[in-house]
Design a protein around this motif. Structure first.
Motif, PDB file in Angstrom:
ATOM      1  N   GLY A 119      48.116  52.546  56.355  1.00 16.07           N
ATOM      2  CA  GLY A 119      48.011  52.592  54.948  1.00 16.07           C
ATOM      3  C   GLY A 119      49.977  53.412  55.344  1.00 16.07           C
ATOM      4  O   GLY A 119      50.741  53.732  55.690  1.00 16.07           O
ATOM      5  N   ALA A 120      49.736  53.964  53.668  1.00 10.31           N
ATOM      6  CA  ALA A 120      51.486  54.619  52.963  1.00 10.31           C
ATOM      7  C   ALA A 120      50.818  56.017  51.949  1.00 10.31           C
ATOM      8  O   ALA A 120      49.868  55.599  51.422  1.00 10.31           O
ATOM      9  CB  ALA A 120      52.329  53.370  51.785  1.00 10.31           C
ATOM     10  N   PRO A 121      51.933  56.646  51.989  1.00 11.32           N
ATOM     11  CA  PRO A 121      51.227  57.972  51.050  1.00 11.32           C
ATOM     12  C   PRO A 121      51.497  58.008  50.360  1.00 11.32           C
ATOM     13  O   PRO A 121      52.636  58.859  49.716  1.00 11.32           O
ATOM     14  CB  PRO A 121      52.221  59.202  52.092  1.00 11.32           C
ATOM     15  N   LEU A 122      51.072  56.794  48.980  1.00 13.65           N
ATOM     16  CA  LEU A 122      51.457  56.510  48.181  1.00 13.65           C
ATOM     17  C   LEU A 122      50.709  57.462  47.129  1.00 13.65           C
ATOM     18  O   LEU A 122      51.064  56.895  45.259  1.00 13.65           O
ATOM     19  CB  LEU A 122      52.653  55.228  47.163  1.00 13.65           C
ATOM     20  N   GLY A 123      49.816  58.361  47.251  1.00 10.50           N
ATOM     21  CA  GLY A 123      49.429  57.988  46.106  1.00 10.50           C
ATOM     22  C   GLY A 123      49.004  59.498  46.075  1.00 10.50           C
ATOM     23  O   GLY A 123      49.184  60.942  47.076  1.00 10.50           O
ATOM     24  N   LEU A 124      47.823  59.722  45.445  1.00 11.39           N
ATOM     25  CA  LEU A 124      47.709  61.260  44.657  1.00 11.39           C
ATOM     26  C   LEU A 124      46.340  61.691  43.678  1.00 11.39           C
ATOM     27  O   LEU A 124      46.107  60.857  42.997  1.00 11.39           O
ATOM     28  CB  LEU A 124      48.773  61.797  43.425  1.00 11.39           C
ATOM     29  N   ILE A 134      66.453  65.152  49.437  1.00 10.46           N
ATOM     30  CA  ILE A 134      67.007  64.142  50.267  1.00 10.46           C
ATOM     31  C   ILE A 134      66.220  64.386  51.291  1.00 10.46           C
ATOM     32  O   ILE A 134      64.804  63.542  52.116  1.00 10.46           O
ATOM     33  CB  ILE A 134      67.820  63.322  50.403  1.00 10.46           C
ATOM     34  N   ALA A 135      66.038  65.838  51.589  1.00  6.69           N
ATOM     35  CA  ALA A 135      65.074  65.512  52.650  1.00  6.69           C
ATOM     36  C   ALA A 135      63.332  65.917  52.832  1.00  6.69           C
ATOM     37  O   ALA A 135      62.668  65.082  53.932  1.00  6.69           O
ATOM     38  CB  ALA A 135      65.466  67.072  53.181  1.00  6.69           C
ATOM     39  N   VAL A 136      63.126  66.292  51.490  1.00  2.00           N
ATOM     40  CA  VAL A 136      61.544  65.922  51.509  1.00  2.00           C
ATOM     41  C   VAL A 136      61.230  64.201  51.372  1.00  2.00           C
ATOM     42  O   VAL A 136      60.393  63.966  52.021  1.00  2.00           O
ATOM     43  CB  VAL A 136      60.949  66.823  50.428  1.00  2.00           C
ATOM     44  N   PHE A 137      62.000  63.361  50.701  1.00  2.00           N
ATOM     45  CA  PHE A 137      61.958  63.135  50.606  1.00  2.00           C
ATOM     46  C   PHE A 137      61.427  61.844  52.195  1.00  2.00           C
ATOM     47  O   PHE A 137      60.935  60.532  51.995  1.00  2.00           O
ATOM     48  CB  PHE A 137      63.169  61.955  49.757  1.00  2.00           C
ATOM     49  N   ARG A 138      62.418  61.572  52.820  1.00  2.00           N
ATOM     50  CA  ARG A 138      62.763  61.200  53.704  1.00  2.00           C
ATOM     51  C   ARG A 138      61.223  62.101  54.537  1.00  2.00           C
ATOM     52  O   ARG A 138      60.488  60.839  55.485  1.00  2.00           O
ATOM     53  CB  ARG A 138      64.468  61.579  54.810  1.00  2.00           C
ATOM     54  N   GLU A 139      60.847  62.732  54.587  1.00  3.80           N
ATOM     55  CA  GLU A 139      60.008  63.247  55.446  1.00  3.80           C
ATOM     56  C   GLU A 139      58.749  62.608  55.035  1.00  3.80           C
ATOM     57  O   GLU A 139      57.956  61.810  55.664  1.00  3.80           O
ATOM     58  CB  GLU A 139      59.714  64.547  55.394  1.00  3.80           C
ATOM     59  N   ALA A 140      58.795  62.307  53.885  1.00  3.64           N
ATOM     60  CA  ALA A 140      57.243  61.750  53.188  1.00  3.64           C
ATOM     61  C   ALA A 140      57.348  60.053  53.458  1.00  3.64           C
ATOM     62  O   ALA A 140      56.039  59.826  53.763  1.00  3.64           O
ATOM     63  CB  ALA A 140      57.400  61.897  51.588  1.00  3.64           C
ATOM     64  N   GLY A 176      59.976  57.998  55.024  1.00  2.62           N
ATOM     65  CA  GLY A 176      60.710  58.012  56.071  1.00  2.62           C
ATOM     66  C   GLY A 176      61.562  56.914  56.069  1.00  2.62           C
ATOM     67  O   GLY A 176      62.694  57.000  57.128  1.00  2.62           O
ATOM     68  N   GLU A 177      62.774  57.047  54.764  1.00  2.16           N
ATOM     69  CA  GLU A 177      64.001  56.541  54.428  1.00  2.16           C
ATOM     70  C   GLU A 177      64.124  57.789  53.240  1.00  2.16           C
ATOM     71  O   GLU A 177      63.434  58.105  52.642  1.00  2.16           O
ATOM     72  CB  GLU A 177      63.991  55.357  53.720  1.00  2.16           C
ATOM     73  N   PRO A 228      66.213  58.554  49.817  1.00  2.00           N
ATOM     74  CA  PRO A 228      65.694  57.823  48.115  1.00  2.00           C
ATOM     75  C   PRO A 228      66.828  56.486  48.397  1.00  2.00           C
ATOM     76  O   PRO A 228      66.366  55.668  47.896  1.00  2.00           O
ATOM     77  CB  PRO A 228      66.069  58.192  47.112  1.00  2.00           C
ATOM     78  N   ALA A 229      68.075  56.535  48.732  1.00  2.00           N
ATOM     79  CA  ALA A 229      69.034  55.153  48.618  1.00  2.00           C
ATOM     80  C   ALA A 229      69.139  54.623  49.545  1.00  2.00           C
ATOM     81  O   ALA A 229      69.289  53.232  48.931  1.00  2.00           O
ATOM     82  CB  ALA A 229      70.762  56.172  49.183  1.00  2.00           C
ATOM     83  N   ARG A 230      67.952  53.923  50.600  1.00  2.00           N
ATOM     84  CA  ARG A 230      67.850  52.942  51.273  1.00  2.00           C
ATOM     85  C   ARG A 230      66.362  53.251  50.931  1.00  2.00           C
ATOM     86  O   ARG A 230      65.846  51.296  51.586  1.00  2.00           O
ATOM     87  CB  ARG A 230      67.684  53.673  52.816  1.00  2.00           C
ATOM     88  N   TYR A 231      65.349  53.561  49.848  1.00  2.00           N
ATOM     89  CA  TYR A 231      64.377  52.939  50.401  1.00  2.00           C
ATOM     90  C   TYR A 231      63.873  52.256  49.225  1.00  2.00           C
ATOM     91  O   TYR A 231      62.729  51.055  49.803  1.00  2.00           O
ATOM     92  CB  TYR A 231      62.938  54.435  49.699  1.00  2.00           C
ATOM     93  N   PHE A 232      64.889  51.770  48.145  1.00  2.00           N
ATOM     94  CA  PHE A 232      64.581  50.778  47.556  1.00  2.00           C
ATOM     95  C   PHE A 232      65.635  49.309  47.859  1.00  2.00           C
ATOM     96  O   PHE A 232      65.912  48.235  46.896  1.00  2.00           O
ATOM     97  CB  PHE A 232      65.460  50.950  45.872  1.00  2.00           C
ATOM     98  N   ARG A 233      66.359  49.754  49.161  1.00  2.00           N
ATOM     99  CA  ARG A 233      66.904  48.006  49.399  1.00  2.00           C
ATOM    100  C   ARG A 233      66.333  47.146  49.849  1.00  2.00           C
ATOM    101  O   ARG A 233      65.076  47.590  50.550  1.00  2.00           O
ATOM    102  CB  ARG A 233      68.271  48.821  50.627  1.00  2.00           C
TER     103      ARG A 233
END
Length: 264
Positions: A154-159, A248-254, A256-257, A259-264
Motif C-alpha cells: 500500500g501507499a499513503p496517498l489518500g485522505l 521537505i522533512a514532512v514530505f520525506r517522512e510521509a 520516503g523520498e 520532493p525533488a527525488r519523488y518524481f524522478r
C-alpha cells in the motif's frame, strides 16, 4: 485520447484499457467490476464519496466494485485501468474468466505501489483486443497480473473525507485553499460549530486528528503541484509551509523520498 466507453458493456471478466488525456474531468461513475488505475505519466486525482486520492506516476489506486468515483487531471495524464469482475475458482470455471489460485484481491479501496513487472504486464494487457475472446497466452498473462496485484504494498496517498456537514464545510474550505492559515477555532466558528466539536468530528469520521488530516491534505496537494512541474519552493509556499526545509522533512517522512527525488 481514447473515446469514452462503458466498461460494463465489455464481455471479458478481466481486461486492461490504456488511456491518455491532455486534461481530464470525468463525471461520477460506478462500475460492477473492481478497478485498478495505474498512472504511468502525469498525476491523477480520484474522488470517492468517502475519500480523496492523488495518484502520481508509478502508483495505482484499487477501487472495489460498485464504488462511485470521478477522475480529474489538470495536466496531460496517461494511465491503465485493470477491470476485474470476478475470478473463477477451479470449482466454477468460466470461459471468460481467469482461473485463480492467488491470494484474495484487495477487499477495500486503497493506493498501491506496482512493481516493474506489474507495470509491464498492464501495458502488455492493454494491447489485447476486446472484440474477440482472449487466447491462452493472454489468459496466462492476466493470471500473472492478478497474482501480482494481490500482493502489492500500500501507499499513503489518500485522505478520508468527513461526512458530517459541519466538518465538511471546514474540509471544503481547506480543500479549496490548503495554504489557508486559519486555525481550527476560526474555521469551526465559520462552520457554526465549536472547535472541540469539530476536533471530535474529524477524529471520528476521518480516523485522524484535525492536525494530521490537514497535513495530509497539504501533502496530497503538494503531489498534484509537483506533478505539474512546479518547483519545491513554489509548492511548499503554495500548500502553507513558510519553511521549505520543514516541508521537505514532512514530505520525506510521509513518502520516503524528498520532493525533488519523488518524481524522478
Amino acid at each position: 485520447m481514447m473515446e469514452a466507453f462503458d466498461p460494463d458493456g465489455i464481455e471479458p471478466a478481466v481486461f486492461v484499457v490504456g488511456e491518455r488525456h491532455p486534461a481530464l474531468d470525468e463525471p461520477w461513475r460506478a462500475y460492477r467490476r473492481a478497478r485498478l488505475i495505474h498512472v504511468s505519466d502525469g498525476v491523477l486525482t480520484v474522488r470517492t464519496e468517502a475519500s480523496r486520492w492523488v495518484v502520481p506516476p508509478a502508483r495505482a489506486l484499487w477501487l472495489v466494485a460498485n464504488t462511485l468515483h470521478c477522475l480529474h487531471a489538470r495536466r496531460p495524464v496517461r494511465f491503465y485501468s485493470l477491470y476485474v469482475e470476478r475470478v473463477a475458482s477451479s470449482a466454477e470455471p468460466a470461459a471468460d474468466a481467469v482461473p485463480s489460485r492467488f491470494p484474495p484481491l484487495p477487499a477495500q479501496t486503497g493506493a498501491l505501489i506496482p512493481d516493474t513487472l506489474t507495470q509491464a504486464l498492464l501495458a502488455a494487457a492493454a494491447d489485447f483486443p476486446l472484440d474477440r475472446p482472449f487466447d491462452e497466452p493472454a489468459h496466462r498473462l492476466l493470471q500473472v497480473l492478478l497474482d501480482r496485484v494481490a500482493i502489492l504494498p500500500g501507499a499513503p496517498l489518500g485522505l478520508n473525507w468527513p461526512r458530517d456537514p459541519r466538518a465538511q464545510r471546514i474540509a471544503e474550505v481547506l480543500g479549496e485553499n490548503p495554504a489557508q492559515s486559519l486555525i481550527l477555532e476560526e474555521l469551526a466558528a465559520a462552520a457554526g460549530v465549536t472547535a472541540r466539536t469539530a476536533a471530535r468530528l474529524f477524529a471520528r469520521e476521518t480516523g485522524q486528528t484535525f492536525g494530521q488530516w490537514r497535513q495530509q491534505l497539504r501533502l496530497l496537494a503538494a503531489l498534484e503541484h509537483l506533478g505539474a512541474g512546479e518547483s519545491v519552493t513554489q509548492v511548499a509556499l503554495g500548500v502553507g509551509y513558510s519553511d521549505v526545509s520543514s516541508f521537505i522533512a514532512v514530505f520525506r517522512e510521509a513518502f520516503g523520498e524528498t520532493p525533488a527525488r519523488y518524481f524522478r
